[in-house]
Design a protein around this motif. Structure first.
Motif, PDB file in Angstrom:
ATOM      1  N   PRO A   1       0.829  -1.214   0.000  1.00  0.00           N
ATOM      2  CA  PRO A   1       0.000   0.000   0.000  1.00  0.00           C
ATOM      3  C   PRO A   1       0.862   1.262   0.000  1.00  0.00           C
ATOM      4  CG  PRO A   1      -0.129  -1.122   2.130  1.00  0.00           C
ATOM      5  CD  PRO A   1       0.698  -1.976   1.231  1.00  0.00           C
ATOM      6  N   THR A   2       0.244   2.347  -0.415  1.00  0.00           N
ATOM      7  CA  THR A   2       0.944   3.635  -0.488  1.00  0.00           C
ATOM      8  C   THR A   2       1.588   4.011   0.831  1.00  0.00           C
ATOM      9  OG1 THR A   2      -0.643   4.350  -2.160  1.00  0.00           O
ATOM     10  CG2 THR A   2       0.645   6.064  -1.118  1.00  0.00           C
ATOM     11  N   THR A   3       0.896   3.736   1.946  1.00  0.00           N
ATOM     12  CA  THR A   3       1.469   4.083   3.254  1.00  0.00           C
ATOM     13  C   THR A   3       2.807   3.375   3.474  1.00  0.00           C
ATOM     14  OG1 THR A   3       0.071   2.365   4.235  1.00  0.00           O
ATOM     15  CG2 THR A   3      -0.699   4.627   4.425  1.00  0.00           C
ATOM     16  N   GLU A   4       2.907   2.117   3.035  1.00  0.00           N
ATOM     17  CA  GLU A   4       4.168   1.372   3.176  1.00  0.00           C
ATOM     18  C   GLU A   4       5.233   1.883   2.211  1.00  0.00           C
ATOM     19  OE1 GLU A   4       5.115  -0.873   5.538  1.00  0.00           O
ATOM     20  OE2 GLU A   4       3.206  -0.251   6.415  1.00  0.00           O
ATOM     21  N   ILE A   5       4.823   2.277   1.023  1.00  0.00           N
ATOM     22  CA  ILE A   5       5.779   2.842   0.062  1.00  0.00           C
ATOM     23  C   ILE A   5       6.378   4.114   0.640  1.00  0.00           C
ATOM     24  CG2 ILE A   5       6.060   3.827  -2.250  1.00  0.00           C
ATOM     25  CD1 ILE A   5       3.763   1.923  -3.145  1.00  0.00           C
ATOM     26  N   PHE A   6       5.540   4.960   1.239  1.00  0.00           N
ATOM     27  CA  PHE A   6       6.031   6.192   1.873  1.00  0.00           C
ATOM     28  C   PHE A   6       7.026   5.856   2.986  1.00  0.00           C
ATOM     29  CE2 PHE A   6       3.249   8.680  -0.536  1.00  0.00           C
ATOM     30  CZ  PHE A   6       3.282  10.020  -0.168  1.00  0.00           C
ATOM     31  N   LYS A   7       6.673   4.874   3.826  1.00  0.00           N
ATOM     32  CA  LYS A   7       7.550   4.503   4.949  1.00  0.00           C
ATOM     33  C   LYS A   7       8.860   3.896   4.473  1.00  0.00           C
ATOM     34  CE  LYS A   7       3.837   3.574   8.252  1.00  0.00           C
ATOM     35  NZ  LYS A   7       3.054   2.519   8.907  1.00  0.00           N
ATOM     36  N   THR A   8       8.784   3.053   3.456  1.00  0.00           N
ATOM     37  CA  THR A   8       9.956   2.324   2.983  1.00  0.00           C
ATOM     38  C   THR A   8      10.871   3.180   2.112  1.00  0.00           C
ATOM     39  OG1 THR A   8       8.648   0.288   3.009  1.00  0.00           O
ATOM     40  CG2 THR A   8      10.712   0.242   1.760  1.00  0.00           C
ATOM     41  N   TYR A   9      10.283   3.924   1.184  1.00  0.00           N
ATOM     42  CA  TYR A   9      11.074   4.660   0.195  1.00  0.00           C
ATOM     43  C   TYR A   9      11.053   6.176   0.383  1.00  0.00           C
ATOM     44  CZ  TYR A   9      10.925   0.155  -2.162  1.00  0.00           C
ATOM     45  OH  TYR A   9      11.036  -1.177  -2.461  1.00  0.00           O
ATOM     46  N   GLY A  10      10.076   6.675   1.134  1.00  0.00           N
ATOM     47  CA  GLY A  10       9.955   8.112   1.350  1.00  0.00           C
ATOM     48  C   GLY A  10       9.060   8.775   0.315  1.00  0.00           C
ATOM     49  N   GLU A  11       8.552   9.941   0.689  1.00  0.00           N
ATOM     50  CA  GLU A  11       7.643  10.655  -0.204  1.00  0.00           C
ATOM     51  C   GLU A  11       8.339  11.102  -1.484  1.00  0.00           C
ATOM     52  OE1 GLU A  11       4.395  14.307  -0.402  1.00  0.00           O
ATOM     53  OE2 GLU A  11       5.518  13.996   1.453  1.00  0.00           O
ATOM     54  N   LYS A  12       9.599  11.514  -1.390  1.00  0.00           N
ATOM     55  CA  LYS A  12      10.312  11.984  -2.580  1.00  0.00           C
ATOM     56  C   LYS A  12      10.361  10.894  -3.649  1.00  0.00           C
ATOM     57  CE  LYS A  12      14.574  13.974  -4.237  1.00  0.00           C
ATOM     58  NZ  LYS A  12      15.960  14.251  -4.017  1.00  0.00           N
ATOM     59  N   ARG A  13      10.713   9.678  -3.254  1.00  0.00           N
ATOM     60  CA  ARG A  13      10.776   8.573  -4.210  1.00  0.00           C
ATOM     61  C   ARG A  13       9.384   8.250  -4.749  1.00  0.00           C
ATOM     62  NH1 ARG A  13      12.228   6.435  -8.459  1.00  0.00           N
ATOM     63  NH2 ARG A  13      12.125   4.184  -8.585  1.00  0.00           N
ATOM     64  N   PHE A  14       8.376   8.285  -3.882  1.00  0.00           N
ATOM     65  CA  PHE A  14       7.008   8.036  -4.338  1.00  0.00           C
ATOM     66  C   PHE A  14       6.617   9.047  -5.414  1.00  0.00           C
ATOM     67  CE2 PHE A  14       2.470   8.839  -4.336  1.00  0.00           C
ATOM     68  CZ  PHE A  14       1.968   7.561  -4.525  1.00  0.00           C
ATOM     69  N   ARG A  15       6.947  10.321  -5.203  1.00  0.00           N
ATOM     70  CA  ARG A  15       6.595  11.367  -6.178  1.00  0.00           C
ATOM     71  C   ARG A  15       7.316  11.135  -7.506  1.00  0.00           C
ATOM     72  NH1 ARG A  15       1.939  12.655  -4.285  1.00  0.00           N
ATOM     73  NH2 ARG A  15       2.015  13.474  -2.188  1.00  0.00           N
ATOM     74  N   GLU A  16       8.543  10.644  -7.464  1.00  0.00           N
ATOM     75  CA  GLU A  16       9.268  10.338  -8.705  1.00  0.00           C
ATOM     76  C   GLU A  16       8.576   9.212  -9.473  1.00  0.00           C
ATOM     77  OE1 GLU A  16      13.209   9.389  -7.379  1.00  0.00           O
ATOM     78  OE2 GLU A  16      13.683  11.469  -6.884  1.00  0.00           O
ATOM     79  N   ILE A  17       8.181   8.182  -8.758  1.00  0.00           N
ATOM     80  CA  ILE A  17       7.483   7.046  -9.377  1.00  0.00           C
ATOM     81  C   ILE A  17       6.150   7.520  -9.961  1.00  0.00           C
ATOM     82  CG2 ILE A  17       6.385   4.807  -8.919  1.00  0.00           C
ATOM     83  CD1 ILE A  17       8.430   4.589  -6.513  1.00  0.00           C
ATOM     84  N   GLU A  18       5.436   8.309  -9.178  1.00  0.00           N
ATOM     85  CA  GLU A  18       4.150   8.862  -9.602  1.00  0.00           C
ATOM     86  C   GLU A  18       4.324   9.683 -10.882  1.00  0.00           C
ATOM     87  OE1 GLU A  18       0.850  11.099  -6.995  1.00  0.00           O
ATOM     88  OE2 GLU A  18       2.732  12.199  -7.130  1.00  0.00           O
ATOM     89  N   LYS A  19       5.333  10.545 -10.890  1.00  0.00           N
ATOM     90  CA  LYS A  19       5.598  11.386 -12.060  1.00  0.00           C
ATOM     91  C   LYS A  19       5.878  10.525 -13.292  1.00  0.00           C
ATOM     92  CE  LYS A  19       9.526  13.530 -12.671  1.00  0.00           C
ATOM     93  NZ  LYS A  19      10.655  14.445 -12.498  1.00  0.00           N
ATOM     94  N   ASP A  20       6.698   9.491 -13.151  1.00  0.00           N
ATOM     95  CA  ASP A  20       7.013   8.613 -14.280  1.00  0.00           C
ATOM     96  C   ASP A  20       5.751   7.977 -14.858  1.00  0.00           C
ATOM     97  OD1 ASP A  20       9.693   9.218 -13.966  1.00  0.00           O
ATOM     98  OD2 ASP A  20      10.186   7.343 -12.942  1.00  0.00           O
TER      99      ASP A  20
END
Length: 190
Positions: A53-72
């Motif tokens: 889930p997104t909450t785990e992605i934020f915890k594991t990789y951080g919001e910055k990495r999530f935003r990069e993935i989202e942007k791609d």
């Protein structure tokens, strides 16, 4: 990326933006079904890719990495697809490149909900939205209000306070039909 003029208006992707929990996924599903289009929820795509889930992605990789993935994901959809209904995360338009790509290649609808109506949904959202966790109500309201500016640039704004998901989808379709008639008035006349 293709220029907006190169994609016929009726074939452009439809992008739904708005604060988390406003109903982009539910409304997008209804809209896609009614328009016979594929529905893409960016958060769900990322969750499937990372198998968490997104909450785990934020915890594991951080919001910055999530935003990069989202942007791609969003840039790929904007440049390589047509005839999709796309729900982007509540923070996606924080990224200027994402905002500009969506506005240039798609029809962007801002689903707006007032604070009081949104606050009624908080209990359903708090556990699944990483940006809401560990925040008090005043901090959440500040986040809600600060995000309104990023949604201000769009092609159409819909206040969803008194509407259910079906009504919002129908309203979007009426808006699209009007736009298509105005911008392609001779289509089909020979």
């Amino acid at each position: 990326m293709q220029n907006k003029r190169e994609i016929p208006l009726r074939e452009q992707n439809i992008v739904l933006i708005g604060f988390m929990g406003v109903g982009k996924t539910t409304i997008g599903s209804h809209l896609a079904r009614k328009l016979y289009r594929d529905f893409v929820d960016i958060d769900q795509e990322i969750e499937q890719e990372y198998n968490m889930p997104t909450t785990e992605i934020f915890k594991t990789y951080g919001e910055k990495r999530f935003r990069e993935i989202e942007k791609d994901h969003i840039l790929k959809l904007c440049s390589n697809t047509r005839l999709k209904v796309i729900s982007v995360g509540g923070g996606a338009f924080l990224q200027e490149e994402v905002k500009q790509a969506c506005l240039a290649s798609s029809i962007v609808f801002f689903l707006d909900l007032n604070w009081e109506s949104w606050k009624d949904r908080l209990k359903m959202l708090i556990d699944t939205r990483p940006n809401l966790q560990n925040k008090n109500l005043d901090e959440i309201e500040a986040l809600f209000r600060s995000r309104q500016d990023i949604y201000a640039v769009n092609h159409s704004k819909i206040n969803t306070d008194q509407l259910d998901a079906e009504e919002v989808a129908d309203y979007i379709i009426q808006t699209l039909n009007l736009g298509w008639e105005l911008y392609e008035p001779t289509r089909g006349l020979n």
